[in-house]
Design a protein around this motif. Sequence first.
Motif, mmCIF file in Angstrom:
data_model
loop_
_atom_site.group_PDB
_atom_site.id
_atom_site.type_symbol
_atom_site.label_atom_id
_atom_site.label_comp_id
_atom_site.label_asym_id
_atom_site.label_seq_id
_atom_site.Cartn_x
_atom_site.Cartn_y
_atom_site.Cartn_z
ATOM 1 N N ARG A 9 0.792 -1.172 -0.140
ATOM 2 C CA ARG A 9 0.170 -0.112 0.028
ATOM 3 C C ARG A 9 1.042 1.253 -0.040
ATOM 4 O O ARG A 9 0.611 2.254 -0.664
ATOM 5 C CB ARG A 9 -0.964 0.027 1.325
ATOM 6 C CG ARG A 9 -1.690 1.216 1.469
ATOM 7 C CD ARG A 9 -2.292 1.432 2.594
ATOM 8 N NE ARG A 9 -1.406 1.327 3.971
ATOM 9 C CZ ARG A 9 -0.654 2.375 4.235
ATOM 10 N NH1 ARG A 9 -0.837 3.755 3.449
ATOM 11 N NH2 ARG A 9 0.010 2.436 5.065
ATOM 12 N N SER A 12 2.363 1.771 -3.356
ATOM 13 C CA SER A 12 1.311 2.129 -4.425
ATOM 14 C C SER A 12 0.844 3.481 -4.522
ATOM 15 O O SER A 12 0.681 4.079 -5.325
ATOM 16 C CB SER A 12 0.006 1.170 -4.215
ATOM 17 O OG SER A 12 -1.006 1.600 -5.020
ATOM 18 N N ASP A 13 0.850 4.116 -3.059
ATOM 19 C CA ASP A 13 0.566 5.495 -2.732
ATOM 20 C C ASP A 13 1.525 6.208 -3.348
ATOM 21 O O ASP A 13 1.108 7.329 -4.019
ATOM 22 C CB ASP A 13 0.517 5.555 -1.321
ATOM 23 C CG ASP A 13 -0.884 5.064 -0.717
ATOM 24 O OD1 ASP A 13 -2.049 4.436 -1.699
ATOM 25 O OD2 ASP A 13 -1.075 4.773 0.221
ATOM 26 N N TYR A 14 2.812 5.907 -2.948
ATOM 27 C CA TYR A 14 4.073 6.901 -3.507
ATOM 28 C C TYR A 14 3.852 6.745 -5.178
ATOM 29 O O TYR A 14 4.152 7.828 -5.699
ATOM 30 C CB TYR A 14 5.250 5.899 -3.075
ATOM 31 C CG TYR A 14 6.469 6.419 -3.773
ATOM 32 C CD1 TYR A 14 6.937 7.766 -3.537
ATOM 33 C CD2 TYR A 14 7.038 5.498 -4.762
ATOM 34 C CE1 TYR A 14 8.425 8.055 -4.203
ATOM 35 C CE2 TYR A 14 8.193 5.894 -5.275
ATOM 36 C CZ TYR A 14 8.943 7.320 -5.046
ATOM 37 O OH TYR A 14 10.193 7.587 -5.428
ATOM 38 N N GLU A 16 1.437 6.574 -7.150
ATOM 39 C CA GLU A 16 0.290 7.348 -7.530
ATOM 40 C C GLU A 16 0.489 8.659 -7.547
ATOM 41 O O GLU A 16 0.210 9.595 -8.376
ATOM 42 C CB GLU A 16 -0.774 6.880 -6.646
ATOM 43 C CG GLU A 16 -2.178 7.649 -7.053
ATOM 44 C CD GLU A 16 -3.302 7.374 -6.201
ATOM 45 O OE1 GLU A 16 -4.011 8.403 -6.322
ATOM 46 O OE2 GLU A 16 -3.250 6.392 -5.509
#
Length: 390
Positions: A9, A12-14, A16
């Motif tokens: 997660r 993934s946030d990074y 994005e």
Amino acid sequence: MTFNENKNRIFSDYEEIINRKNSISDFNNGIFLRYNNPVLTSGHIPPFWKYDFCEETNPYLMERLGVNAVFNAGAIYFNDKYCLIARVEGNDRKSFFAIAESDSPTEGFRFRNHPIILPDTCPEETNVYDMRLTLHEDGYIYGVFCSESKDINSRNLSDACASAGIVRTKDLDNWERLPNLITKSSQQRNVTLHPEFVDGKYAFYTRPQDGFIFAGDGGGICFGVCSDITNPVIENEVLLSERRYHTITEEKNGEGATVIKTEKGYIHIAHGVRNTAAGLRYVIYLYVTDLNCNTKIIAQPGGYLLAPIGEERVGDVSNVVFTNGAIEKDGNVYIYYASSDTRVHVASTTTERLLDYAFNTPKDAMRSADCVRQRNLLITKNLKLLTLED
């Protein structure tokens, strides 16, 4: 959520954030364009700079070395990349430099795997920040930055001393530390190197000040030269862009990005500061100097070029915009500016527009009575034009 799920997660946030597209905002003053998203934030920091990803030593996947803010970035176009050397401030308040680069000037900036390691030649130095980058005609890329140390003559823990540190490189990988700049002033901040020799000497734009925060008797942005960059001593500083009562530079001002050379003169993008009941307010302004005389201002529009708006006004040090980096490429200019000591934005324009703004925008009339006369002239002209159009 398991350890691996949480780790996935985080990455993934990074990704994005890194891959987020940037669009032009609705703001339009004819001079420059703003963009909806910052180009650098604390979210752009690689997760492996902050977390220990070993489940045995960090089972709760906590941030071990957090990052508070990313701001005040020097800028250069190098090896077909837009490169920003940002000030990264950890949760411990210490700042360091790191390079983020992209194929695009407005989005997709990704930090290199490691921050910059500067030669540790000043034992008294506690903090470094706000590097200006200059590709000099001697072949080196120079970085001039603030070198901060404790004021040992004061018992107040907030009292510090600021000097201009100097490093140089040819590849943005290997950095040579030179001695700090020496002038007759007790402190120096916001120093920028001119990209060309002036009468065979290295030339600097300086900002003398009596104390760490306030300029005191310092008159504004100055100009000075030294013969040897490896022994940088300026004997005389000539006042260039002065502080003036009841203007955007009343409290202090400082050179921002490295000057941009054009056929009409050198474009300077600087910051001005005034004091208010809510604290210091920083804005960005512009002036142009003569190609043949570095201490002669030939154009200086009244007021500011860029001021904080909307969310830019909120952050660690609110109501602030600050620039120490811009890139000119093929007539396009990208001004990288930080808002409220928290994040980095970009404004795009052209040298043509900046010169139009510089030479055709009225100067500061300095008094309310004269300013209203100045504005009424514009109103009268426009009313006549609009009447003809009707």
